[in-house]
Design an enzyme around this catalytic site. Structure first.
Site, PDB file in Angstrom:
ATOM      1  N   HIS A   1       0.832  -1.212   0.000  1.00 58.48           N
ATOM      2  CA  HIS A   1       0.000   0.000   0.000  1.00 58.48           C
ATOM      3  C   HIS A   1       0.862   1.256   0.000  1.00 58.48           C
ATOM      4  O   HIS A   1       0.808   2.079   0.921  1.00 58.48           O
ATOM      5  CB  HIS A   1      -0.949  -0.005   1.201  1.00 58.48           C
ATOM      6  CG  HIS A   1      -2.036  -1.030   1.075  1.00 58.48           C
ATOM      7  ND1 HIS A   1      -1.972  -2.268   1.650  1.00 58.48           N
ATOM      8  CD2 HIS A   1      -3.209  -0.992   0.400  1.00 58.48           C
ATOM      9  CE1 HIS A   1      -3.059  -2.960   1.360  1.00 58.48           C
ATOM     10  NE2 HIS A   1      -3.836  -2.214   0.600  1.00 58.48           N
ATOM     11  N   ASN A   2       1.655   1.385  -1.047  1.00 59.28           N
ATOM     12  CA  ASN A   2       2.610   2.490  -1.135  1.00 59.28           C
ATOM     13  C   ASN A   2       2.242   3.414  -2.310  1.00 59.28           C
ATOM     14  O   ASN A   2       1.195   3.243  -2.943  1.00 59.28           O
ATOM     15  CB  ASN A   2       4.017   1.914  -1.308  1.00 59.28           C
ATOM     16  CG  ASN A   2       4.026   0.847  -2.403  1.00 59.28           C
ATOM     17  OD1 ASN A   2       3.363   1.012  -3.436  1.00 59.28           O
ATOM     18  ND2 ASN A   2       4.733  -0.243  -2.184  1.00 59.28           N
ATOM     19  N   PHE A   3       3.138   4.348  -2.589  1.00 59.75           N
ATOM     20  CA  PHE A   3       2.838   5.312  -3.655  1.00 59.75           C
ATOM     21  C   PHE A   3       2.655   4.628  -5.018  1.00 59.75           C
ATOM     22  O   PHE A   3       1.838   5.050  -5.830  1.00 59.75           O
ATOM     23  CB  PHE A   3       3.954   6.364  -3.730  1.00 59.75           C
ATOM     24  CG  PHE A   3       3.799   7.290  -4.907  1.00 59.75           C
ATOM     25  CD1 PHE A   3       2.790   8.238  -4.945  1.00 59.75           C
ATOM     26  CD2 PHE A   3       4.663   7.191  -5.997  1.00 59.75           C
ATOM     27  CE1 PHE A   3       2.630   9.078  -6.050  1.00 59.75           C
ATOM     28  CE2 PHE A   3       4.515   8.026  -7.103  1.00 59.75           C
ATOM     29  CZ  PHE A   3       3.492   8.971  -7.125  1.00 59.75           C
TER      30      PHE A   3
ATOM     31  N   HIS B   1      -6.805   7.178  -2.237  1.00 67.93           N
ATOM     32  CA  HIS B   1      -7.620   6.172  -1.538  1.00 67.93           C
ATOM     33  C   HIS B   1      -6.897   5.359  -0.462  1.00 67.93           C
ATOM     34  O   HIS B   1      -7.542   4.767   0.398  1.00 67.93           O
ATOM     35  CB  HIS B   1      -8.262   5.210  -2.560  1.00 67.93           C
ATOM     36  CG  HIS B   1      -7.369   4.078  -2.931  1.00 67.93           C
ATOM     37  ND1 HIS B   1      -6.310   4.207  -3.790  1.00 67.93           N
ATOM     38  CD2 HIS B   1      -7.340   2.786  -2.508  1.00 67.93           C
ATOM     39  CE1 HIS B   1      -5.690   3.057  -3.902  1.00 67.93           C
ATOM     40  NE2 HIS B   1      -6.295   2.170  -3.133  1.00 67.93           N
ATOM     41  N   ASP B   2      -5.544   5.332  -0.476  1.00 72.99           N
ATOM     42  CA  ASP B   2      -4.831   4.572   0.566  1.00 72.99           C
ATOM     43  C   ASP B   2      -3.815   5.441   1.295  1.00 72.99           C
ATOM     44  O   ASP B   2      -2.812   4.930   1.837  1.00 72.99           O
ATOM     45  CB  ASP B   2      -4.115   3.347  -0.049  1.00 72.99           C
ATOM     46  CG  ASP B   2      -5.017   2.119  -0.106  1.00 72.99           C
ATOM     47  OD1 ASP B   2      -5.924   2.010   0.740  1.00 72.99           O
ATOM     48  OD2 ASP B   2      -4.820   1.278  -1.003  1.00 72.99           O
TER      49      ASP B   2
ATOM     50  N   ASP C   1      -8.966  -0.404  -7.839  1.00 76.97           N
ATOM     51  CA  ASP C   1      -8.206  -0.757  -6.640  1.00 76.97           C
ATOM     52  C   ASP C   1      -7.726  -2.211  -6.651  1.00 76.97           C
ATOM     53  O   ASP C   1      -6.642  -2.512  -6.168  1.00 76.97           O
ATOM     54  CB  ASP C   1      -9.109  -0.511  -5.413  1.00 76.97           C
ATOM     55  CG  ASP C   1      -8.344  -0.551  -4.102  1.00 76.97           C
ATOM     56  OD1 ASP C   1      -7.116  -0.413  -4.136  1.00 76.97           O
ATOM     57  OD2 ASP C   1      -8.999  -0.704  -3.044  1.00 76.97           O
TER      58      ASP C   1
ATOM     59  N   GLN D   1      -4.891 -16.342  -5.106  1.00 79.01           N
ATOM     60  CA  GLN D   1      -5.537 -15.695  -6.252  1.00 79.01           C
ATOM     61  C   GLN D   1      -6.799 -16.395  -6.737  1.00 79.01           C
ATOM     62  O   GLN D   1      -7.748 -15.732  -7.171  1.00 79.01           O
ATOM     63  CB  GLN D   1      -4.551 -15.549  -7.419  1.00 79.01           C
ATOM     64  CG  GLN D   1      -3.453 -14.542  -7.150  1.00 79.01           C
ATOM     65  CD  GLN D   1      -3.927 -13.248  -6.522  1.00 79.01           C
ATOM     66  OE1 GLN D   1      -4.222 -13.192  -5.325  1.00 79.01           O
ATOM     67  NE2 GLN D   1      -4.027 -12.192  -7.295  1.00 79.01           N
TER      68      GLN D   1
HETATM   69  N1  LIG Z   1      -5.720 -12.113  -2.626  1.00 79.19           N
HETATM   70  C1  LIG Z   1      -5.739 -10.901  -3.207  1.00 79.19           C
HETATM   71  N2  LIG Z   1      -6.262  -9.861  -2.547  1.00 79.19           N
HETATM   72  C2  LIG Z   1      -6.241  -8.672  -3.162  1.00 79.19           C
HETATM   73  C3  LIG Z   1      -5.719  -8.482  -4.447  1.00 79.19           C
HETATM   74  N3  LIG Z   1      -5.854  -7.175  -4.793  1.00 79.19           N
HETATM   75  C4  LIG Z   1      -6.433  -6.588  -3.749  1.00 79.19           C
HETATM   76  N4  LIG Z   1      -6.667  -7.474  -2.757  1.00 79.19           N
HETATM   77  C5  LIG Z   1      -7.313  -7.242  -1.458  1.00 79.19           C
HETATM   78  O1  LIG Z   1      -8.247  -6.208  -1.575  1.00 79.19           O
HETATM   79  C6  LIG Z   1      -7.875  -5.110  -0.784  1.00 79.19           C
HETATM   80  C7  LIG Z   1      -8.082  -3.875  -1.635  1.00 79.19           C
HETATM   81  O2  LIG Z   1      -8.209  -2.765  -0.912  1.00 79.19           O
HETATM   82  P1  LIG Z   1      -7.053  -1.686  -0.571  1.00 79.19           P
HETATM   83  O3  LIG Z   1      -7.781  -0.392  -0.621  1.00 79.19           O
HETATM   84  O4  LIG Z   1      -6.543  -2.090   0.759  1.00 79.19           O
HETATM   85  O5  LIG Z   1      -5.965  -1.711  -1.620  1.00 79.19           O
HETATM   86  C8  LIG Z   1      -6.401  -5.321  -0.427  1.00 79.19           C
HETATM   87  O6  LIG Z   1      -6.038  -4.793   0.796  1.00 79.19           O
HETATM   88  C9  LIG Z   1      -6.316  -6.835  -0.410  1.00 79.19           C
HETATM   89  O7  LIG Z   1      -6.722  -7.338   0.823  1.00 79.19           O
HETATM   90  C10 LIG Z   1      -5.190  -9.603  -5.123  1.00 79.19           C
HETATM   91  O8  LIG Z   1      -4.714  -9.545  -6.274  1.00 79.19           O
HETATM   92  N5  LIG Z   1      -5.226 -10.784  -4.454  1.00 79.19           N
HETATM   93 ZN   LIG Z   2      -5.787   0.275  -2.541  1.00 82.52          ZN
END
Ligand SMILES: Nc1nc2c(ncn2[C@@H]2O[C@H](COP(=O)(O)O)[C@@H](O)[C@H]2O)c(=O)[nH]1
Ligand SMILES: [Zn+2]
Length: 432
Positions: free
Chosen positions: A160-162, A200-201, A310, A361
């Site tokens: 959850h970075n840039f 958003h994050d 997202d 996945q």
């Molecule tokens: N197993 C996976 N989980 C995923 C993937 N992409 C996203 N995510 C999950 O959804 C949230 C999305 O919300 P965020 O605002 O936190 O980015 C993320 O935290 C994951 O838990 C994926 O490809 N596979």
């Molecule tokens: Zn996100």
């Protein structure tokens, strides 16, 4: 899977085992360059347009003294922030070629080929090419200040970075062009979509809502366990926008500002995956008779678009998507390791003993991703080929991978029993 961190700040690295060590090394090498930059010098170079000069000074200084909690400093040295600011200052002068502008609209865009200052420039280009700069009268120095501030307020955590912020914004940008949203939505709605994606994050600490709530963190207490992270991201977004020198909305009317604020809050809060099914079901119930004049329908559409952007990594090419999955699993494992240490509940999907890339996945694509993407596909069939198709391919890819793992496990089990080792003694478990 802890890493020997080359940096000296062990306390930060305890939280961020998975800092990008290549970058840390580069920054350490370049550290000497920064000696010649004083805070005063930096302040003069960055043309901050603000009447409240002393406040800005204090804002810049907060990096050195860490006066504020987190706010983008997790795992990041002051030098790394400065490096980005300085590189961007130089590069913001650069024009983006037509070829790159075209490529920027594609879901095949490969973020791993671009560095952070370049991504800042590409974000600026999105506002220009969507005519938001001209139509909403966004002043260029303010847009630059805002983008620096956004950059600063993302932490250097594994996922959850840039770069994640950039990729979500880029997918949103791609969807806007693919669906031709400018012909269906007004400038304010397009602005909400892109700006929510970028924000958003903000200041994500690398630990999810479950951790926040179970560990009774400051954020969980502040937001009464109600989407603590998403509330925080949104709150930081408006804190940044409220700074005069970063307020890209300062030339909007009161009514326009109100619409943006309502829209962004709604969209960012919708990214809490705990609300996934509720939002999906509401959207599915309105798609058969979707009406672009219906405010509620449009609000739902905007939320779904941000949710899709997202979680869209799996509609990228494999060589772009797979490293993202590795980053996500690193963050998950980081959290579950700490949860185990702290005696907190551990979600199986985050547990390094139970999860593999494929198991992670298959479930996510089948039960979260595809249903949402297909619902949008009902409304906009144009996304079928370039957005939904690659997700189906990814599902096939991970299903094959899982099958291969199971075959391998069977073989090893058979071998073990041939050698007289009982199944329960076997260490070759295939996580589910
Ligand atoms: N197993 C996976 N989980 C995923 C993937 N992409 C996203 N995510 C999950 O959804 C949230 C999305 O919300 P965020 O605002 O936190 O980015 C993320 O935290 C994951 O838990 C994926 O490809 N596979
Ligand atoms: Zn996100």
């Amino acid at each position: 899977q802890s890493v020997n961190c080359p940096c000296e700040s062990q306390s930060l690295c305890r939280i961020n085992h998975f800092t990008n060590h290549r970058e840390v090394t580069v920054i350490t090498e370049k550290k000497s360059d920064f000696k010649k930059w004083t805070w005063e010098g930096i302040h003069n170079v960055i043309h901050i347009v603000d009447d409240t000069e002393s406040e800005d000074e204090a804002d810049l200084m907060c990096y050195t003294h860490s006066k504020k909690a987190n706010y983008g400093i997790l795992g990041r040295s002051i030098e790394s922030v400065l490096l980005i600011i300085l590189q961007s200052l130089v590069k913001f002068q650069v024009d983006v070629t037509d070829e790159v502008r075209e490529y920027l609209r594609k879901p095949t865009f490969d973020n791993w080929q671009w560095d952070d200052p370049e991504m800042l420039i590409l974000l600026r280009q999105m506002y220009i090419d969507l005519n938001l700069v001209s139509n909403l009268n966004i002043e260029m120095p303010i847009l630059h200040n805002w983008l620096y501030e956004i950059y600063r307020n993302y932490n250097q955590v594994p996922f959850h970075n840039f770069k994640h912020c950039f990729m979500v914004a880029q997918m949103m940008y791609g969807l806007i062009w693919l669906i031709d949203l400018p012909s269906l939505l007004d400038d304010i709605e397009i602005f909400i979509l892109l700006t929510s994606a970028i924000c958003h994050d903000l200041d994500h600490p690398g630990y999810n809502n479950a951790y926040q709530i179970n560990a009774k963190t400051e954020l969980a207490l502040r937001y009464n366990d109600i989407s603590p992270l998403e509330n925080h991201h949104c709150s930081v977004a408006f804190e940044v926008l409220e700074k005069r020198h970063c307020n890209v909305m300062r030339n909007l009317s009161k009514d326009q500002y109100k619409r943006v604020r309502e829209g962004m809050i709604r969209c960012i809060l919708a990214t809490d995956m705990a609300k996934h099914n509720e939002i999906l079901n509401n959207f599915k119930s309105c798609t058969p008779s979707f009406d672009f004049n219906n405010k509620d329908h449009k609000a739902l559409l905007l939320m779904v678009l941000l949710k899709i952007a997202d979680i869209s990594n799996e509609c990228r090419p494999l060589d772009v998507a797979e490293p993202w999955l590795e980053c996500l699993l690193q963050e998950f494992f980081n959290q579950s390791d700490i949860e185990k240490l702290e005696g907190l509940p551990v979600a199986p999907f985050m547990d390094r003993e139970k999860v593999t890339k494929s198991s992670s996945q298959i479930g996510f694509i089948k039960f979260a991703l595809l249903p949402l993407f297909e619902a949008l596909g009902q409304l906009f069939p144009v996304i079928e080929k370039d957005i939904i198709g690659p997700v189906r391919n990814a599902l096939e890819y991970y299903t094959d991978m899982q099958r291969a793992l199971e075959e391998e496990k069977k073989k090893k089990d058979a071998e073990s029993s041939k050698n007289g080792i009982t199944k329960s003694n076997s260490q070759n478990k295939v996580p589910v």
